[in-house]
Design a protein around this motif. Structure first.
Motif, PDB file in Angstrom:
ATOM      1  N   ASP A 151     -16.820 -14.018   7.810  1.00 31.04           N
ATOM      2  CA  ASP A 151     -18.218 -13.602   7.726  1.00 31.04           C
ATOM      3  C   ASP A 151     -18.328 -12.216   7.079  1.00 31.04           C
ATOM      4  O   ASP A 151     -17.669 -11.260   7.495  1.00 31.04           O
ATOM      5  N   GLY A 152     -19.125 -12.123   6.059  1.00 31.18           N
ATOM      6  CA  GLY A 152     -19.331 -10.857   5.361  1.00 31.18           C
ATOM      7  C   GLY A 152     -18.426 -10.641   4.172  1.00 31.18           C
ATOM      8  O   GLY A 152     -18.642  -9.703   3.390  1.00 31.18           O
ATOM      9  N   VAL A 153     -17.405 -11.479   4.009  1.00 34.19           N
ATOM     10  CA  VAL A 153     -16.521 -11.360   2.845  1.00 34.19           C
ATOM     11  C   VAL A 153     -17.205 -12.023   1.650  1.00 34.19           C
ATOM     12  O   VAL A 153     -17.567 -13.203   1.718  1.00 34.19           O
ATOM     13  N   ALA A 198      -8.574  -2.909   2.198  1.00 33.44           N
ATOM     14  CA  ALA A 198      -9.288  -4.111   1.771  1.00 33.44           C
ATOM     15  C   ALA A 198      -9.989  -4.788   2.938  1.00 33.44           C
ATOM     16  O   ALA A 198     -11.124  -5.261   2.814  1.00 33.44           O
ATOM     17  N   VAL A 199      -9.316  -4.832   4.094  1.00 36.06           N
ATOM     18  CA  VAL A 199      -9.933  -5.429   5.281  1.00 36.06           C
ATOM     19  C   VAL A 199     -11.096  -4.575   5.770  1.00 36.06           C
ATOM     20  O   VAL A 199     -12.179  -5.083   6.101  1.00 36.06           O
ATOM     21  N   SER A 205     -10.420 -11.014   4.300  1.00 36.08           N
ATOM     22  CA  SER A 205     -10.365 -11.192   5.749  1.00 36.08           C
ATOM     23  C   SER A 205      -8.955 -10.895   6.249  1.00 36.08           C
ATOM     24  O   SER A 205      -7.974 -11.029   5.497  1.00 36.08           O
ATOM     25  N   PRO A 206      -8.808 -10.492   7.508  1.00 43.09           N
ATOM     26  CA  PRO A 206      -7.476 -10.158   8.039  1.00 43.09           C
ATOM     27  C   PRO A 206      -6.474 -11.300   7.958  1.00 43.09           C
ATOM     28  O   PRO A 206      -5.288 -11.073   7.729  1.00 43.09           O
ATOM     29  N   ILE A 207      -6.927 -12.542   8.144  1.00 39.92           N
ATOM     30  CA  ILE A 207      -6.008 -13.670   8.112  1.00 39.92           C
ATOM     31  C   ILE A 207      -5.378 -13.832   6.735  1.00 39.92           C
ATOM     32  O   ILE A 207      -4.219 -14.267   6.616  1.00 39.92           O
ATOM     33  N   VAL A 208      -6.091 -13.467   5.676  1.00 40.60           N
ATOM     34  CA  VAL A 208      -5.532 -13.552   4.329  1.00 40.60           C
ATOM     35  C   VAL A 208      -4.366 -12.582   4.179  1.00 40.60           C
ATOM     36  O   VAL A 208      -3.347 -12.903   3.553  1.00 40.60           O
TER      37      VAL A 208
END
Length: 310
Positions: A151-153, A198-199, A205-208
């Motif tokens: 959300d928000g990316v 970047a996060v 997103s952090p998972i990336v």
């Protein structure tokens, strides 16, 4: 005007293969050979592939072991690297240290390398596939967590992954090119700072970051630069097909990879040997290694003098 030596064991190696290599080298017409890599393209002419057909090493123990297996070594004056031919895919999962350790320890590290090979190629593509096309494969709790992170990316998932992977590859090249003490600092600090920034900025997103980190760390288990570059290329091929068709795209890419590798030969030796064609006796030193005293035969494609002494 550079000295090139072709070395092989006269009573073990295939002499016709050695004479063919000598003949190919004698036909080279070039002003100078600064490194053994210069003559690689003159020796490999059929069915080009991203994976290396000739192995390059600066380890004396690996070169000696290859001679005893019936392979041929090519040495170039003033070059610390020698070329080993023929080579197969399985050899890039083996290191000389495997034979200096106890069998269970060596087998554990080999299994880790095979797992890392799969993860470094498939992980980014698998993440894109399950988050974009095949969301039913994700448990509801994890799916909600991923949706909150996304959300928000502002960018699509595929663009996030490609952007971060490209950034990491640039950092890795910097690590290789600049002096060692500075290179390690640049790569570590660069990865941490850029990833965190970047996060925090909401670009990815952090998972990336986790996915790219797993992919990159698994790729670091392999040291041969040509093999690493092949992994990079196939990683992006899997990404491309996963972005288009999800899990179906990954399956198509996997089939394409296997078919492509099955079609490759190095000096008439199948690249996927001993799996294709299947040779049960040579599986003793493939994914897992049997005790040294059980490895008493050479590969049939390398030598007619198959039985090892001792």
């Amino acid at each position: 005007q550079t000295k090139v030596n072709v070395i092989y064991m006269n009573n073990i190696a295939n002499k016709k293969r050695a004479l063919k290599i000598i003949n190919n080298i004698s036909k080279i017409d070039i002003d100078g050979i600064l490194d053994s890599g210069y003559i690689r393209d003159y020796l490999v002419t059929k069915k080009p592939t991203f994976f290396p057909k000739i192995r390059s090493t600066e380890k004396p123990d690996l070169a000696c072991a290859s001679l005893l297996e019936g392979k041929i070594i090519i040495m170039v004056e003033n070059s610390p690297f020698v070329l080993i031919t023929p080579t197969t895919l399985i050899e890039y999962f083996h290191v000389p240290e495997d034979y200096y350790q106890k069998t269970p320890n060596a087998n554990m590290t080999r299994i880790l390398r095979f797992l890392a090979f799969i993860l470094t190629i498939i992980t980014p593509a698998f993440y894109i596939a399950i988050t974009t096309f095949n969301q039913e494969m994700i448990p509801n709790e994890l799916l909600i967590s991923l949706a909150i992170q996304q959300d928000g990316v502002p960018f699509p998932t595929a663009f996030e992954v490609v952007m971060m992977m490209t950034t990491f590859e640039i950092l890795r090249e910097c690590d290789i090119r600049i002096p060692s003490p500075m290179g390690a600092a640049v790569s570590i600090v660069g990865a941490l700072v850029l990833g965190e920034a970047a996060v925090s900025a909401g670009i990815v997103s952090p998972i990336v970051i986790i996915v790219v980190a797993i992919t990159s760390i698994c790729g670091l288990l392999f040291s041969d630069i040509d093999f690493v570059n092949a992994l990079r290329i196939w990683r992006f091929i899997f990404l491309f097909f996963a972005t288009i068709a999800g899990m179906i795209g990954i399956v198509i890419s996997l089939i394409f990879l296997i078919v492509k590798l099955s079609d490759v030969e190095t000096d008439n030796v199948p690249y996927l040997e001993p799996f294709s064609p299947l040779k049960f006796n040579e599986l003793k030193d493939a994914i897992i290694r049997f005790p040294i005293n059980k490895l008493n035969k050479r590969a049939s494609s390398l030598s007619k003098n198959r039985f090892k002494e001792g």
